[in-house]
Write a protein that holds these residues in place. Structure first.
Motif, PDB file in Angstrom:
ATOM      1  N   GLU A  53       0.845  -1.193   0.000  1.00 38.69           N
ATOM      2  CA  GLU A  53       0.000   0.000   0.000  1.00 38.69           C
ATOM      3  C   GLU A  53       0.881   1.243   0.000  1.00 38.69           C
ATOM      4  N   ALA A  54       0.506   2.220  -0.789  1.00 35.12           N
ATOM      5  CA  ALA A  54       1.264   3.477  -0.875  1.00 35.12           C
ATOM      6  C   ALA A  54       0.351   4.635  -0.524  1.00 35.12           C
ATOM      7  N   ASN A  55       0.809   5.512   0.349  1.00 37.96           N
ATOM      8  CA  ASN A  55       0.071   6.727   0.691  1.00 37.96           C
ATOM      9  C   ASN A  55       0.672   7.867  -0.114  1.00 37.96           C
ATOM     10  N   ILE A  56      -0.098   8.355  -1.071  1.00 42.77           N
ATOM     11  CA  ILE A  56       0.374   9.408  -1.957  1.00 42.77           C
ATOM     12  C   ILE A  56      -0.170  10.742  -1.465  1.00 42.77           C
ATOM     13  N   GLY A  57       0.729  11.665  -1.157  1.00 47.12           N
ATOM     14  CA  GLY A  57       0.342  12.997  -0.708  1.00 47.12           C
ATOM     15  C   GLY A  57       0.458  13.982  -1.856  1.00 47.12           C
ATOM     16  N   LEU A  58      -0.605  14.714  -2.099  1.00 46.18           N
ATOM     17  CA  LEU A  58      -0.615  15.691  -3.178  1.00 46.18           C
ATOM     18  C   LEU A  58      -1.391  16.906  -2.690  1.00 46.18           C
ATOM     19  N   SER A  59      -0.713  18.027  -2.537  1.00 48.61           N
ATOM     20  CA  SER A  59      -1.289  19.227  -1.930  1.00 48.61           C
ATOM     21  C   SER A  59      -1.820  18.862  -0.549  1.00 48.61           C
ATOM     22  N   ASN A  60      -3.096  19.097  -0.277  1.00 47.34           N
ATOM     23  CA  ASN A  60      -3.665  18.775   1.033  1.00 47.34           C
ATOM     24  C   ASN A  60      -4.392  17.440   1.043  1.00 47.34           C
ATOM     25  N   ASN A  61      -4.310  16.685  -0.042  1.00 46.94           N
ATOM     26  CA  ASN A  61      -4.997  15.396  -0.121  1.00 46.94           C
ATOM     27  C   ASN A  61      -4.010  14.241   0.010  1.00 46.94           C
ATOM     28  N   TYR A  62      -4.453  13.183   0.664  1.00 46.99           N
ATOM     29  CA  TYR A  62      -3.666  11.953   0.773  1.00 46.99           C
ATOM     30  C   TYR A  62      -4.494  10.813   0.227  1.00 46.99           C
ATOM     31  N   PHE A  63      -3.876  10.008  -0.616  1.00 43.96           N
ATOM     32  CA  PHE A  63      -4.574   8.918  -1.283  1.00 43.96           C
ATOM     33  C   PHE A  63      -3.936   7.594  -0.879  1.00 43.96           C
ATOM     34  N   PRO A  64      -4.679   6.749  -0.119  1.00 41.76           N
ATOM     35  CA  PRO A  64      -4.153   5.437   0.249  1.00 41.76           C
ATOM     36  C   PRO A  64      -4.368   4.467  -0.920  1.00 41.76           C
ATOM     37  N   ALA A  85      -7.341   2.061  -1.092  1.00 43.26           N
ATOM     38  CA  ALA A  85      -7.291   0.971  -0.114  1.00 43.26           C
ATOM     39  C   ALA A  85      -8.395   1.136   0.934  1.00 43.26           C
ATOM     40  N   ARG A  86      -8.791   2.380   1.184  1.00 41.36           N
ATOM     41  CA  ARG A  86      -9.857   2.644   2.164  1.00 41.36           C
ATOM     42  C   ARG A  86     -10.595   3.918   1.766  1.00 41.36           C
ATOM     43  N   GLU A  87     -11.706   4.151   2.405  1.00 47.21           N
ATOM     44  CA  GLU A  87     -12.547   5.311   2.112  1.00 47.21           C
ATOM     45  C   GLU A  87     -11.808   6.606   2.444  1.00 47.21           C
ATOM     46  N   ILE A  88     -12.011   7.607   1.593  1.00 42.77           N
ATOM     47  CA  ILE A  88     -11.463   8.938   1.868  1.00 42.77           C
ATOM     48  C   ILE A  88     -12.555   9.979   1.618  1.00 42.77           C
ATOM     49  N   GLN A  89     -12.357  11.161   2.163  1.00 40.15           N
ATOM     50  CA  GLN A  89     -13.261  12.274   1.904  1.00 40.15           C
ATOM     51  C   GLN A  89     -12.464  13.392   1.254  1.00 40.15           C
ATOM     52  N   LEU A  90     -13.017  13.931   0.179  1.00 38.98           N
ATOM     53  CA  LEU A  90     -12.382  15.021  -0.549  1.00 38.98           C
ATOM     54  C   LEU A  90     -13.207  16.276  -0.371  1.00 38.98           C
ATOM     55  N   ARG A  91     -12.539  17.392  -0.106  1.00 38.83           N
ATOM     56  CA  ARG A  91     -13.226  18.668   0.052  1.00 38.83           C
ATOM     57  C   ARG A  91     -12.858  19.562  -1.115  1.00 38.83           C
ATOM     58  N   SER A  92     -13.877  20.114  -1.747  1.00 36.22           N
ATOM     59  CA  SER A  92     -13.687  21.089  -2.807  1.00 36.22           C
ATOM     60  C   SER A  92     -14.584  22.269  -2.478  1.00 36.22           C
ATOM     61  N   GLY A  93     -13.999  23.335  -1.948  1.00 32.64           N
ATOM     62  CA  GLY A  93     -14.803  24.468  -1.478  1.00 32.64           C
ATOM     63  C   GLY A  93     -15.637  24.031  -0.301  1.00 32.64           C
ATOM     64  N   ASN A  94     -16.962  24.193  -0.396  1.00 30.71           N
ATOM     65  CA  ASN A  94     -17.876  23.758   0.662  1.00 30.71           C
ATOM     66  C   ASN A  94     -18.417  22.361   0.416  1.00 30.71           C
ATOM     67  N   GLU A  95     -18.014  21.752  -0.676  1.00 28.01           N
ATOM     68  CA  GLU A  95     -18.538  20.443  -1.063  1.00 28.01           C
ATOM     69  C   GLU A  95     -17.648  19.319  -0.531  1.00 28.01           C
ATOM     70  N   LEU A  96     -18.268  18.287   0.042  1.00 29.06           N
ATOM     71  CA  LEU A  96     -17.552  17.132   0.573  1.00 29.06           C
ATOM     72  C   LEU A  96     -17.978  15.895  -0.204  1.00 29.06           C
ATOM     73  N   THR A  97     -17.015  15.180  -0.769  1.00 32.01           N
ATOM     74  CA  THR A  97     -17.285  13.973  -1.541  1.00 32.01           C
ATOM     75  C   THR A  97     -16.626  12.795  -0.847  1.00 32.01           C
ATOM     76  N   THR A  98     -17.362  11.696  -0.700  1.00 34.52           N
ATOM     77  CA  THR A  98     -16.807  10.483  -0.126  1.00 34.52           C
ATOM     78  C   THR A  98     -16.474   9.511  -1.241  1.00 34.52           C
ATOM     79  N   CYS A  99     -15.246   9.038  -1.233  1.00 35.82           N
ATOM     80  CA  CYS A  99     -14.802   8.022  -2.192  1.00 35.82           C
ATOM     81  C   CYS A  99     -14.632   6.725  -1.407  1.00 35.82           C
ATOM     82  N   PRO A 100     -15.382   5.681  -1.749  1.00 33.67           N
ATOM     83  CA  PRO A 100     -15.309   4.430  -0.983  1.00 33.67           C
ATOM     84  C   PRO A 100     -14.030   3.640  -1.269  1.00 33.67           C
ATOM     85  N   ALA A 101     -13.707   2.728  -0.386  1.00 35.82           N
ATOM     86  CA  ALA A 101     -12.597   1.802  -0.616  1.00 35.82           C
ATOM     87  C   ALA A 101     -12.858   1.061  -1.921  1.00 35.82           C
ATOM     88  N   ASP A 102     -11.825   0.743  -2.642  1.00 37.17           N
ATOM     89  CA  ASP A 102     -11.859   0.051  -3.936  1.00 37.17           C
ATOM     90  C   ASP A 102     -12.335   0.933  -5.089  1.00 37.17           C
TER      91      ASP A 102
END
Length: 120
Positions: A53-64, A85-102
Motif C-alpha cells: 500500500e502506498a500513501n500518496i500525498g498531493l497538496s492537502n490530499n492523501y490517497f491510500p 485501499a480505504r474510504e477517503i473524503q475530498l473537500r472542494s470548497g464547501n462540497e464534501l465527496t466520499t470516495c469508498p474503498a476500492d
C-alpha cells in the motif's frame, strides 16, 4: 597548489547546487511488483502494480493506494490514479465527496496549477 584548491572548491559548490535543485518528484518512490512497471520514453514511471500500500500525498490530499493494484503517473512524474485501499473524503470548497474503498481515484493537474480530483 592554489589552482587545485580553487578547482576543488568550485566542484564542491557545483555538486551542492546540482543536488539541491533536483525536482521533488525525484525524491518520491513507489514499490512495484516485479515485471509490472512501464515507463514513458523520457524514462519516468507511467504505471505499475503496487507491491505494498502506498500513501500518496498531493497538496492537502492523501490517497491510500491499494497494494496489488495499478498506480499511474503523468509524463512529468505527477500522481495520476490508483485504486483506494480505504474510504477517503475530498473537500472542494464547501462540497464534501466520499470516495469508498476500492474506488478508482483520478487526479488531474490543470495548466493553471489547480488540482481536479474525481473517484468512481
Amino acid at each position: 597548489m592554489k589552482a587545485s584548491k580553487l578547482l576543488l572548491t568550485s566542484l564542491s559548490a557545483f555538486s551542492f547546487i546540482s543536488i539541491s535543485t533536483m525536482p521533488q518528484a525525484a525524491k518520491a518512490a513507489v514499490s512495484c511488483e516485479a515485471g509490472t512497471a512501464s515507463n514513458y520514453s523520457n524514462g519516468s514511471l507511467e504505471s505499475c502494480f503496487l507491491s505494498i500500500e502506498a500513501n500518496i500525498g498531493l497538496s492537502n490530499n492523501y490517497f491510500p493506494c491499494k497494494a496489488s493494484s495499478r498506480i499511474s503517473f503523468d509524463e512529468k512524474g505527477q500522481f495520476n490514479s490508483c485504486t483506494l485501499a480505504r474510504e477517503i473524503q475530498l473537500r472542494s470548497g464547501n462540497e464534501l465527496t466520499t470516495c469508498p474503498a476500492d474506488a478508482k481515484v483520478y487526479v488531474e493537474i490543470q495548466e493553471s496549477g489547480n488540482q481536479s480530483v474525481s473517484c468512481y
